[in-house]
Write a protein that holds these residues in place. Structure first.
Motif, short mmCIF file in Angstrom:
data_model
loop_
_atom_site.label_atom_id
_atom_site.label_comp_id
_atom_site.label_asym_id
_atom_site.label_seq_id
_atom_site.Cartn_x
_atom_site.Cartn_y
_atom_site.Cartn_z
N PRO A 134 -4.00 -7.50 -9.56
CA PRO A 134 -4.64 -7.29 -10.86
C PRO A 134 -3.64 -6.92 -11.95
O PRO A 134 -2.63 -6.24 -11.68
CB PRO A 134 -5.61 -6.13 -10.59
N ALA A 135 -3.90 -7.36 -13.18
CA ALA A 135 -2.98 -7.13 -14.29
C ALA A 135 -2.75 -5.64 -14.56
O ALA A 135 -1.64 -5.22 -14.91
CB ALA A 135 -3.50 -7.82 -15.56
N GLY A 136 -3.80 -4.83 -14.40
CA GLY A 136 -3.66 -3.39 -14.64
C GLY A 136 -2.66 -2.76 -13.70
O GLY A 136 -1.90 -1.86 -14.08
N ILE A 137 -2.64 -3.22 -12.46
CA ILE A 137 -1.70 -2.67 -11.47
C ILE A 137 -0.28 -3.11 -11.79
O ILE A 137 0.67 -2.33 -11.67
CB ILE A 137 -2.11 -3.12 -10.06
N GLY A 351 -2.00 -1.04 -21.12
CA GLY A 351 -2.56 -2.10 -20.31
C GLY A 351 -3.00 -1.63 -18.93
O GLY A 351 -3.94 -2.17 -18.35
N ALA A 352 -2.32 -0.60 -18.43
CA ALA A 352 -2.63 -0.11 -17.09
C ALA A 352 -4.02 0.52 -17.02
O ALA A 352 -4.72 0.41 -16.01
CB ALA A 352 -1.58 0.90 -16.64
N VAL A 353 -4.43 1.20 -18.08
CA VAL A 353 -5.70 1.93 -18.06
C VAL A 353 -6.79 1.22 -18.86
O VAL A 353 -7.87 1.77 -19.06
CB VAL A 353 -5.51 3.37 -18.59
N ALA A 354 -6.50 0.00 -19.32
CA ALA A 354 -7.47 -0.71 -20.16
C ALA A 354 -8.74 -1.08 -19.39
O ALA A 354 -9.85 -1.01 -19.92
CB ALA A 354 -6.83 -1.96 -20.77
N GLY A 361 -6.73 2.19 -9.06
CA GLY A 361 -5.57 1.52 -8.48
C GLY A 361 -4.36 1.57 -9.39
O GLY A 361 -3.22 1.75 -8.93
N ALA A 362 -4.59 1.44 -10.70
CA ALA A 362 -3.49 1.48 -11.66
C ALA A 362 -2.84 2.86 -11.69
O ALA A 362 -1.61 2.99 -11.73
CB ALA A 362 -3.99 1.10 -13.05
N VAL A 363 -3.65 3.91 -11.67
CA VAL A 363 -3.11 5.27 -11.69
C VAL A 363 -2.29 5.55 -10.44
O VAL A 363 -1.20 6.13 -10.50
CB VAL A 363 -4.25 6.30 -11.85
N VAL A 364 -2.81 5.13 -9.28
CA VAL A 364 -2.06 5.32 -8.04
C VAL A 364 -0.74 4.55 -8.09
O VAL A 364 0.31 5.05 -7.68
CB VAL A 364 -2.90 4.87 -6.83
N THR A 365 -0.79 3.33 -8.61
CA THR A 365 0.43 2.53 -8.75
C THR A 365 1.45 3.24 -9.63
O THR A 365 2.64 3.32 -9.29
CB THR A 365 0.11 1.15 -9.34
N PHE A 366 0.98 3.74 -10.77
CA PHE A 366 1.89 4.43 -11.69
C PHE A 366 2.53 5.65 -11.04
O PHE A 366 3.75 5.84 -11.11
CB PHE A 366 1.14 4.85 -12.95
N LEU A 367 1.72 6.47 -10.39
CA LEU A 367 2.24 7.70 -9.78
C LEU A 367 3.24 7.40 -8.67
O LEU A 367 4.30 8.03 -8.59
CB LEU A 367 1.09 8.55 -9.24
N TRP A 383 6.15 0.07 -3.13
CA TRP A 383 5.14 0.97 -2.57
C TRP A 383 4.06 1.27 -3.61
O TRP A 383 2.89 1.44 -3.25
CB TRP A 383 5.79 2.25 -2.08
N GLY A 384 4.43 1.32 -4.87
CA GLY A 384 3.43 1.49 -5.91
C GLY A 384 2.44 0.35 -5.93
O GLY A 384 1.22 0.54 -6.02
N LEU A 385 2.97 -0.89 -5.82
CA LEU A 385 2.10 -2.06 -5.73
C LEU A 385 1.20 -1.99 -4.50
O LEU A 385 -0.01 -2.24 -4.57
CB LEU A 385 2.94 -3.33 -5.68
N LEU A 386 1.80 -1.66 -3.37
CA LEU A 386 1.05 -1.65 -2.12
C LEU A 386 -0.07 -0.61 -2.15
O LEU A 386 -1.24 -0.92 -1.85
CB LEU A 386 2.00 -1.35 -0.95
N PHE A 387 0.25 0.63 -2.54
CA PHE A 387 -0.76 1.68 -2.58
C PHE A 387 -1.80 1.40 -3.66
O PHE A 387 -2.98 1.70 -3.49
CB PHE A 387 -0.09 3.04 -2.83
N GLY A 388 -1.36 0.83 -4.78
CA GLY A 388 -2.30 0.52 -5.85
C GLY A 388 -3.29 -0.56 -5.47
O GLY A 388 -4.49 -0.45 -5.73
#
Length: 403
Positions: A134-137, A351-354, A361-367, A383-388
């Protein structure tokens, strides 16, 4: 733009017309960031592997020429800012493992890794996997990558408060009144402040053009498992994935087969000269794909081309020019890189939180990405991509109907 249109007389003047000061400066900053930080990791890996001075110079030549040709030719051909570089996570991996193998076996591992990466690229398999995210991730991953650079502006204040605060203030004022030249103004003010505060030790260095050293590769199963396999995973997961993500988050539609296939092919050719691989860049790419490079996205490819030219020059005269970039004060690099990436960070974070439905998923990816975690030699972007994505998929599961 078709290949036929590129060769017409009508199209040729466009290159000269599209050249701009901010785009050229974006290329300079991009190369400055690369040679002021990641190069140190390469030198540490070369030292750990007990490489000779000639082998180390050949390594720097190979990755610089590969990066430069990729940036110059791919940016010109696609008319998009394509930025390539050597893998910093890959170099970090070599710091701990290069000394475990004879140099010829390491070259063999570099060659095999480059071939595998090329095959993943030209077959389109890797691109199909990435497009499913997804684009947000993707935006969240980019924001996580850029977070440390934005935060670096303020973490560097303690060591050089006048330099950092003065440069950042100049950037803010210029962004208010002459936004197109905000980064050039900040760089000029920062250089002046550095000269009168912490010093500006610009050492030209010694020596003429580098003489690349060709090494005949040797293959062993231990080097394949210990070097080639992790280098391949790092190249695909920690470099090419976020590299494509940076371009997509900036509004471009990169041809993953062309970009990964071309950089991989160059890596194959340069592996016998010491190159562990050339990949799509992520952090430095954000400098050249951002509005600070040029307000018009169609004219930012000049930043990619200027980056390529500078890479080639520095790679050809490594003994003369590498010292110039490595001698820049760390605080100056931190604040200029942070300000140059500010617009990209802002856009990717928005864009991540739009999308509210994909926000978890986007928040987990960011963190996870911003944490800088490393697991099994693979960087936090993967790992951010995978967890997100895992978080996103769990969120898409349907709740069982109540009886």
């Amino acid at each position: 733009m078709t290949a036929a249109a590129r060769g017409t007389d009508e199209y040729r003047p466009a290159l000269k017309r599209d050249v701009s000061g901010p785009a050229l400066l974006a290329g300079l900053i991009c190369v400055g960031v690369s040679f002021s930080g990641p190069l140190v990791v390469v030198l540490a890996a070369a030292k750990a592997g007990q490489l000779t001075a000639d082998q180390t110079a050949s390594w720097i030549w190979a990755v610089s020429i590969g990066s430069g040709l990729s940036c110059l030719l791919l940016s010109w051909w696609t008319r998009t800012p394509v930025i390539a570089a050597w893998s910093t996570p890959g170099a970090a991996l070599l710091v701990t493992s290069l000394g475990d193998y004879p140099y010829r076996e390491s070259i063999g591992a570099f060659l095999v890794s480059s071939v595998v990466v090329t095959l993943f690229g030209v077959t389109g398999l890797f691109g199909r996997l990435i497009r499913a995210v997804p684009a947000g991730i993707v935006n969240a991953m980019l924001a996580g990558i850029l977070f440390s650079f934005g935060a670096g502006i303020f973490t560097s204040v303690k060591g050089a408060p006048v330099l950092v605060v003065g440069t950042f203030a100049a950037f803010l004022l210029a962004r208010r009144f002459v936004p197109r030249y905000a980064v050039p103004v900040a760089l000029l003010v920062g250089a002046l402040l550095a000269a009168v505060t912490v010093g500006l030790p610009l050492h030209i260095g010694h020596g003429g053009p580098v003489r690349p050293e060709l090494t005949v590769p040797q293959f062993s199963w231990s080097a394949m498992v210990g070097l080639a396999l992790p280098l391949t995973v790092v190249a695909l997961a920690s470099q090419n994935a976020p590299g494509l993500g940076v371009m997509r988050a900036s509004g471009y539609e990169p041809d993953d087969r062309l970009l990964i296939g071309a950089t991989g092919g160059l890596s194959v050719l340069l592996a016998p000269f010491g190159s562990p691989g050339v990949n799509l860049a992520a952090i430095t790419a954000a400098i050249c794909t951002s509005p600070e490079s040029h307000p018009d996205p169609r004219r930012r490819y000049i930043a990619g081309m200027s980056t390529g030219v500078l890479y080639i020059v520095i790679g050809s005269f490594a003994g003369v020019l590498v010292g110039l970039f490595t001698g820049l004060p760390a605080a100056l690099i931190a604040v200029i890189a942070g300000t140059a990436l500010l617009a990209s960070f802002q856009g990717s974070l928005a864009g991540a939180v739009a999308d509210e439905h994909g926000r978890d998923g986007a928040v987990v990816t960011f963190l996870a990405t911003a944490s800088g975690m490393t697991l099994y030699g693979i960087g936090s972007a993967f790992w951010g991509l995978l967890f997100g994505v895992a978080t996103h998929l769990v969120g898409q599961l349907r709740r069982p109907a109540r009886g």
